[in-house]
Design an enzyme around this catalytic site. Structure first.
Site, mmCIF file in Angstrom:
data_model
loop_
_atom_site.group_PDB
_atom_site.id
_atom_site.type_symbol
_atom_site.label_atom_id
_atom_site.label_comp_id
_atom_site.label_asym_id
_atom_site.label_seq_id
_atom_site.Cartn_x
_atom_site.Cartn_y
_atom_site.Cartn_z
ATOM 1 N N HIS A 71 0.821 -1.218 0.000
ATOM 2 C CA HIS A 71 0.000 0.000 0.000
ATOM 3 C C HIS A 71 0.848 1.258 0.000
ATOM 4 C CE1 HIS A 71 0.615 0.826 4.320
ATOM 5 N NE2 HIS A 71 0.433 -0.471 4.532
ATOM 6 N N CYS A 87 2.983 -4.799 6.760
ATOM 7 C CA CYS A 87 2.662 -4.520 5.370
ATOM 8 C C CYS A 87 3.878 -3.938 4.648
ATOM 9 C CB CYS A 87 1.496 -3.539 5.268
ATOM 10 S SG CYS A 87 -0.093 -4.277 5.679
#
Length: 112
Positions: A71, A87
């Site tokens: 992301h 992440c």
């Protein structure tokens, strides 16, 4: 037809976009911190969402490992550092361009 796949190399904090075995682009990334390390292994991109907001920046691509994804960010200084909860963070412009290239079910290999 291109055969895209992604390799994330945690040791050099880079995401590589490959077509077959040829690297076509590389991007700097932020990765998980010591207590919440980015998981290694083989995954696929299972969903995409533009503008998820908050710390996810301009784009979210969810991995087949629940709660993990590639992301954007709301803090560009985090790129290249061990800062996330596991992440893979990218610059917003990088994640948007990557998301336009790779289809769902793209293979993502995360290596130590």
């Amino acid at each position: 037809m291109p055969l895209y796949r992604i390799i994330v190399d945690l040791s050099d904090r880079k995401l590589y976009l490959l077509d077959g075995n040829i690297v076509v682009n590389e991007y700097p990334v932020g990765i998980g911190k010591m207590l919440t390390q980015t998981p290694t292994g083989e995954y696929t991109i299972i969903n995409k969402q533009p503008d998820p907001g908050g710390p996810f920046g301009a784009f979210w691509m969810g991995l087949s490992k629940p709660h993990y994804g590639i992301h954007g960010n709301n803090d560009p200084s985090s790129i290249g550092r061990e800062v996330s909860r596991g992440c893979i963070r990218m610059y917003n412009e990088d994640v948007v361009s990557l998301a336009q290239i790779v289809p769902l079910r793209t293979r993502v290999t995360i290596r130590p």
